[in-house]
Design a protein around this motif. Structure first.
Motif: not given
Length: 200
Positions: A84-104
């Motif tokens: 099931i595709p998961v799209i994150f929504m967050t106020a965190l705009s740091d690229s490390t947070d984005k990368v962490a989300g995509l990696e999991i």
């Protein structure tokens, strides 16, 4: 609207601990003719995903209890929910947070505050990608089954040909042996009358 081969409507699970975000997103999703499912924390999102099998999950990262990253991690380790595709929504705009989300296992990342049009456009895109992926996987399975059947039929034909070749070879060998036996017998048989004359 994205065409899905199933008769059920497209279901989007919205996971956010902010009721205003849930209301806005729910209205936008229902405006597209999709069904909005809602959860306010990670645990209930996991439970709802297990029984409702949504087509896509829009998941907030920062929530009480287990956060969005852990929720996604758990969903991706379960064979029933991992696709099931998961799209994150967050106020965190740091690229490390984005990368962490995509990696999991997330397929996309939307930062808050969000524009409804952007969210809907991304949802449409990922629903289409998900549908095309499922369709491709089904076609690959069908083609694999066809090829397996063809291979089985080819092996059966090959076995029949080998058996026919064995019988043909055996027939030639028996004919050769018969010929080898027939020649001396024929010679003896042909000369029996002469032997009888000489004996008399």
């Amino acid at each position: 609207m994205i065409a899905v081969p199933l008769s059920k409507p497209i279901r989007i699970l919205l996971v956010d601990d902010n009721p205003n975000n849930l209301k806005l997103l729910s209205e936008a999703i229902q405006g597209c003719g999709w069904k909005a499912l809602m959860a306010t924390d990670g645990e209930s999102a996991i439970e709802q995903t297990a029984y409702a099998h949504p087509d896509l999950i829009l998941l907030d990262v920062m929530m009480a209890g287990i956060d969005g990253f852990e929720t996604c991690r758990r969903l991706k380790t379960d064979p029933m929910t991992q696709n099931i595709p998961v799209i994150f929504m967050t106020a965190l705009s740091d690229s490390t947070d984005k990368v962490a989300g995509l990696e999991i296992g997330a397929v996309d990342y939307i930062t808050k505050p969000f524009q409804q049009e952007e969210v809907i456009a991304r949802l449409k895109l990922h629903l289409k990608i998900s549908h095309l992926t499922r369709t491709l996987e089904e076609r690959v399975q069908e083609r694999t089954a066809e090829l397996t059947q063809s291979l089985h039929e080819l092996q059966q034909t090959q076995l029949q040909m080998i058996q026919s070749e064995k019988m043909s070879t055996l027939g030639l060998m028996v004919a050769g042996i018969g010929h080898e036996i027939n020649n001396p017998v024929g010679f003896v048989s042909g000369n029996l009358s002469y032997i009888e004359e000489y004996v008399n």
